[in-house]
Design an enzyme around this catalytic site. Structure first.
Site, PDB file in Angstrom:
ATOM      1  N   LYS A 126       3.781  -1.073   5.090  1.00 35.10           N
ATOM      2  CA  LYS A 126       2.510  -0.523   5.555  1.00 35.10           C
ATOM      3  C   LYS A 126       1.427  -1.545   5.251  1.00 35.10           C
ATOM      4  O   LYS A 126       1.569  -2.324   4.316  1.00 35.10           O
ATOM      5  CB  LYS A 126       2.181   0.780   4.805  1.00 35.10           C
ATOM      6  CG  LYS A 126       1.164   1.644   5.505  1.00 35.10           C
ATOM      7  CD  LYS A 126       1.822   2.568   6.509  1.00 35.10           C
ATOM      8  CE  LYS A 126       0.837   3.287   7.376  1.00 35.10           C
ATOM      9  NZ  LYS A 126       1.524   4.298   8.221  1.00 35.10           N
ATOM     10  N   ASP A 166      -1.851   3.040  13.028  1.00 40.32           N
ATOM     11  CA  ASP A 166      -2.032   4.201  12.153  1.00 40.32           C
ATOM     12  C   ASP A 166      -3.511   4.570  12.323  1.00 40.32           C
ATOM     13  O   ASP A 166      -4.109   4.224  13.353  1.00 40.32           O
ATOM     14  CB  ASP A 166      -1.680   3.854  10.695  1.00 40.32           C
ATOM     15  CG  ASP A 166      -1.541   5.086   9.795  1.00 40.32           C
ATOM     16  OD1 ASP A 166      -0.504   5.757   9.839  1.00 40.32           O
ATOM     17  OD2 ASP A 166      -2.503   5.419   9.048  1.00 40.32           O
TER      18      ASP A 166
END
Ligand code: NDP
Ligand code: 2IT
Length: 446
Positions: A126, A166
């Site tokens: 991430k 995201d």
């Protein structure tokens, strides 16, 4: 708390001070896994749990860029390469002012187990930045993305680490970052997913997370012989995940009565039908306006500074951000008859809220299972890029649907209790863990 979990968490807290979201995500997983690992001592001896809680690599960098006034701005850039046991690092990029190491580590940790659940060969990662795209011009966003990728491109690659979107990162940002990667590296490869259709993106990737969270809820409903027909549904958020969750609920015969943004929520008791959803999409994706404008346009209530969980519903779909549904709100939901919670967002329910769902035996699909459809279709985008082919909408949607059914089945296998209740938290944590743990055992102490 189980004393074994307490002991484990004391080490995690000591090693990762001041990272409360990371502690929260690890603790939830440890509560499921420690009893399982006791029964399977090979994982204990190999310290698999201790290893998966430590990122393989953390990259931190400066992102300088020039705003429209000609002034230099400086943001922080991050990429957490969490675990590559079952495939290259894979996971989104978040651009939001609240981004910090704790939040990205919690997201990367969840991603490892989520990606394993999809059955596709993807490790977990991430990244992101504390950059706030709100109020920025397209040119400012482009210059930021180019600067961000100028550094990030040294660390990623189509077989190494494949970022995607995201919060705050959608098709526009992925496009700018892809262009910069291609320019610097002089290669046209599938190094990002969520790309535009014209340059290697997969059909259904924009829809995938929201559709997937609803497919997962549908599977949970089926275990009680029920369906979405006639169900009242509350949705939070009004971004990518919320929009396509709403679309799928409509297609399955349910009625979505709320959407929100960080300023408040709207309640439309008549339902957000296809026409109103098209308005939300234009408002949020093109005009980049506030959800309050929906209430002005359609003459319904807007609740400033509030979240939608006070509205009576059968199904709740939190699709905004972490810790957006607390104990009080969970109590209200359950008291109002809500019996399905399927998480489009990552870790939207606080631990106290989750405890209530389990106590009341409602159908609760935690994020790492329920929102895995997004990264699953990212995996399918990678496959199509490798094949240099693109599949039809129907083909991708059918694969997504099957993957969500398979994740549900995995949760059932690992989470079914003696009275027949499916604890999806345990199911997802253990089901995601086993494949990663077996791969780590086979690869030795790395
Ligand atoms: P978007 O940026 O498209 O939308 C985010 C939405 O959530 C917006 O409505 C935003 O409101 C709201 N929001 C964001 N931060 C906050 C906050 N701190 N408090 C209240 N509301 C907030 O993001 P996505 O739809 O892509 O992501 C939503 C969630 O889904 C996140 O948890 C993400 O991690 C998760 N997720 C996303 C996937 C994907 O494929 N995109 C895959 C799996 C999970 P505002 O406009 O006011 O900021
Ligand atoms: O949280 C997530 O799973 C995502 N933001 C999607 C990640 C991806 O690589 O598609």
């Amino acid at each position: 708390m189980d004393p074994r979990v307490e002991k484990f968490m004391a080490q995690i807290v000591a090693k990762n001070a001041n990272e409360k979201e990371f502690h929260q995500a690890v603790q939830e997983v440890a509560e499921s896994l420690i009893p399982y690992i006791e029964e399977n001592p090979k994982y204990k001896h190999a310290k698999v749990l201790e290893r998966i809680a430590e990122p393989e690599r953390v990259i931190l960098f400066r992102v300088p860029w020039i705003d429209d006034k000609g002034e230099i701005q400086i943001n922080k850039g991050y990429r957490i390469e969490m675990n590559s046991a079952i495939g290259p690092y894979k996971g989104g990029l978040r651009f939001h002012p609240t981004v910090n190491l704790s939040i990205l580590k919690f997201l990367a940790f969840e991603q490892v187990l989520k990606n394993s659940l999809t059955t596709l060969p993807m490790g977990g990662g991430k990244g992101g930045s504390d950059f706030d795209p709100k109020g920025k011009s397209d040119n400012e966003v482009m210059r930021f993305c180019q600067s961000f990728m100028t550094e990030l491109c040294k660390h990623i690659g189509a077989n190494t680490d494949i970022p995607a979107g995201d919060i705050g990162v959608g098709g526009r940002e992925i496009g700018y970052m892809f262009g910069q990667y291609k320019r610097i590296r002089n290669e046209f490869v599938g190094v990002l997913t969520g790309k535009g259709r014209q340059y290697g993106g997969s059909l259904i990737r924009p829809e995938a997370t929201g559709y997937g969270a609803v497919y997962f809820a549908e599977e949970m409903l089926k275990t009680r012989g029920d369906s979405f027909k006639g169900k009242i549904v509350t949705v939070s958020g009004s971004g990518n995940v919320a929009q396509f969750a709403t679309e799928k609920v409509n297609q399955l015969g349910g009625k979505v009565v709320t959407v929100s943004d960080s300023a408040g929520f709207i309640h439309d008791p008549n339902g957000i039908d296809a026409e109103k959803l098209a308005y939300v999409m234009e408002l949020k994706n093109v005009k980049r306006g506030r959800i309050k404008e929906y209430a002005d346009k359609y003459g319904c209530e807007y609740y400033e500074g509030k979240r939608p969980w006070e509205i009576k519903c059968d199904v709740a779909l939190p699709c905004a951000t972490q810790n957006e549904l607390n104990e009080e709100e969970a109590k209200t939901l359950i008291a109002n008859g809500c019996f399905v919670v399927s998480e489009g967002a990552n870790m939207p329910s606080t631990p106290e809220a989750v405890e209530l769902y389990i106590k009341h035996k409602i159908l609760y699909g935690p994020g790492k299972a329920a929102n895995a459809g997004g990264v699953a279709v990212s995996g399918l985008e990678m496959s199509q890029n490798s094949l240099r082919l693109s599949w039809t909408r129907e083909e991708v949607d059918q694969r997504l649907h099957q993957i969500m059914k398979d994740i549900h089945a995995t949760c059932e296998t690992y989470g079914k209790e003696s009275d027949g209740f499916i604890n999806y938290v345990n199911g997802a944590n253990i089901g995601g863990f086993v494949k990663v743990a077996e791969a780590m055992l086979a690869q030795g102490a790395v």
